[in-house]
Enzyme design. Structure first.
Site, PDB file in Angstrom:
ATOM      1  N   HIS A 143       0.835  -1.209   0.000  1.00 17.10           N
ATOM      2  CA  HIS A 143       0.000   0.000   0.000  1.00 17.10           C
ATOM      3  C   HIS A 143       0.870   1.259   0.000  1.00 17.10           C
ATOM      4  O   HIS A 143       0.637   2.186  -0.790  1.00 17.10           O
ATOM      5  CB  HIS A 143      -0.908  -0.021   1.240  1.00 17.10           C
ATOM      6  CG  HIS A 143      -1.729   1.214   1.428  1.00 17.10           C
ATOM      7  ND1 HIS A 143      -3.048   1.317   1.035  1.00 17.10           N
ATOM      8  CD2 HIS A 143      -1.410   2.427   1.983  1.00 17.10           C
ATOM      9  CE1 HIS A 143      -3.499   2.530   1.327  1.00 17.10           C
ATOM     10  NE2 HIS A 143      -2.536   3.218   1.907  1.00 17.10           N
ATOM     11  N   GLU A 144       1.887   1.278   0.858  1.00 16.88           N
ATOM     12  CA  GLU A 144       2.751   2.467   0.953  1.00 16.88           C
ATOM     13  C   GLU A 144       3.612   2.634  -0.295  1.00 16.88           C
ATOM     14  O   GLU A 144       3.827   3.756  -0.769  1.00 16.88           O
ATOM     15  CB  GLU A 144       3.627   2.391   2.204  1.00 16.88           C
ATOM     16  CG  GLU A 144       2.853   2.326   3.512  1.00 16.88           C
ATOM     17  CD  GLU A 144       1.840   3.451   3.663  1.00 16.88           C
ATOM     18  OE1 GLU A 144       2.037   4.525   3.068  1.00 16.88           O
ATOM     19  OE2 GLU A 144       0.839   3.252   4.374  1.00 16.88           O
ATOM     20  N   HIS A 147       1.637   4.309  -2.953  1.00 18.51           N
ATOM     21  CA  HIS A 147       1.615   5.770  -2.833  1.00 18.51           C
ATOM     22  C   HIS A 147       2.838   6.378  -3.513  1.00 18.51           C
ATOM     23  O   HIS A 147       2.757   7.441  -4.126  1.00 18.51           O
ATOM     24  CB  HIS A 147       1.607   6.177  -1.355  1.00 18.51           C
ATOM     25  CG  HIS A 147       0.253   6.124  -0.713  1.00 18.51           C
ATOM     26  ND1 HIS A 147      -0.864   6.707  -1.282  1.00 18.51           N
ATOM     27  CD2 HIS A 147      -0.160   5.568   0.455  1.00 18.51           C
ATOM     28  CE1 HIS A 147      -1.905   6.506  -0.487  1.00 18.51           C
ATOM     29  NE2 HIS A 147      -1.511   5.830   0.566  1.00 18.51           N
ATOM     30  N   GLU A 222      -6.330   6.797  -1.021  1.00 22.56           N
ATOM     31  CA  GLU A 222      -6.273   5.581  -0.197  1.00 22.56           C
ATOM     32  C   GLU A 222      -6.903   4.408  -0.940  1.00 22.56           C
ATOM     33  O   GLU A 222      -6.376   3.293  -0.918  1.00 22.56           O
ATOM     34  CB  GLU A 222      -6.974   5.816   1.149  1.00 22.56           C
ATOM     35  CG  GLU A 222      -6.234   6.760   2.076  1.00 22.56           C
ATOM     36  CD  GLU A 222      -4.813   6.318   2.367  1.00 22.56           C
ATOM     37  OE1 GLU A 222      -4.606   5.134   2.713  1.00 22.56           O
ATOM     38  OE2 GLU A 222      -3.896   7.143   2.225  1.00 22.56           O
TER      39      GLU A 222
END
Length: 303
Positions: A143-144, A147, A222
């Site tokens: 997930h990070e 980003h 998100e």
């Protein structure tokens, strides 16, 4: 819906919001300038000054955020899963290996920061690393890294700059206008009076409106990072279980504050406003975790 559909949808929505944001700043600045009797050259000077200040904050944003968060470099031998999971995922996506940091806190959370993939960092709390298994850590790191890969870290830095610019301009015009407005009121007709009223309203509300736009973009990114993370790992359940554990942790992260809350994978402040209904959603830094988990588990058969 596949993760590719989610990625495309969220990119379109974010682009539309950014375009509207820029149009809002331009329109609000024009109305305030007319209402307070300033020329557009004054607005230009205000944009340049606030832009320079904001750019300096953007350029050193990662160092500032890491310092505020009390993060320290993560060592491979101390946080083996954190280090090796990031190595594997970064290599699979051909991303530069980001700097890794930890925050000494038993609360569970993580975030990414930096200007671009070449100047990025991933930060996790020791509470998260100690309480998630390797598959769940992989979900969080994917997930990070999403980003970083999707340039969300740059996008949110730009959005923060835009919020800062409109806030500075609105505050500047309000402070400078008190001695001028009486003369402007006498000189203008009804149209000028409308500009005066609109200028005052925008000067007071623009910072709030800009912040709401920032939060809306943060929530959309998100969803995008969840979908992109699944594309990396092919394992929606890992991230879904991680989000369940993170949302079940009621301990707020001491190092977090309102300025940095939007960076984290889940709201680190643990403040909820369910009592005031749907309107509270406008002020949330993150979309509902239960909704994110449902979307992730609906992706099970599409990866």
């Amino acid at each position: 819906m596949t993760h590719y559909d989610l990625v495309a949808s969220n990119k379109r929505r974010s682009a539309i919001i950014i375009a509207l944001f820029v149009a809002f700043i331009a329109g609000a600045s024009y109305v305030m300038a007319r209402g307070f009797g300033y020329g557009l050259d004054i607005v230009g000077i205000g944009l340049v000054v606030s832009g320079v200040m904001s750019f300096a904050s953007y350029w050193w944003s990662d160092s500032i955020i890491l310092g505020i968060s009390g993060a320290r470099p993560a060592k491979r031998e101390e946080f083996f899963d954190f280090y090796t999971v990031t190595e594997n995922l970064a290599a699979s996506q051909r991303l530069p290996f980001p700097k890794l940091y930890v925050i000494e806190d038993t609360a569970m959370n993580a975030f990414a920061t930096g200007r671009d993939p070449e100047h990025a960092a991933v930060v996790a709390t020791t509470g998260l690393l100690s309480r998630l298994n390797r598959s769940e850590i992989e979900g969080v790191i994917s997930h990070e890294l999403s980003h970083i890969q999707n340039y969300d870290i740059r996008l949110m830095s730009i959005v923060t700059i835009l919020v800062g610019m409109i806030s500075l301009i609105a505050d500047w015009m309000l402070r400078m206008s008190w001695g001028r407005r009486r003369d402007n009121d006498r000189e203008g007709g009804q149209l000028q009076m409308l500009f005066v009223v609109a200028g005052i309203v925008l000067a007071l509300l623009s910072p709030l409106i800009a912040q709401l736009i920032q939060l809306a973009i943060s929530r959309k990114r998100e969803y995008l990072a969840d979908a992109s993370g699944v594309a990396m790992t092919k394992n929606p359940e890992g991230l879904a279980r991680a989000l369940e554990k993170i949302s079940g942790d009621t301990e707020p992260l001491e190092a977090a504050n309102k300025a940095t809350a939007h960076l984290y994978i889940a709201n680190p402040l643990k403040n909820r406003h369910d009592a005031i209904g749907w309107f509270a959603g406008w002020f949330q830094t993150h979309p509902p975790v239960a909704e994110r988990i449902t979307i992730l588990r609906n992706l099970q058969g599409s990866v």
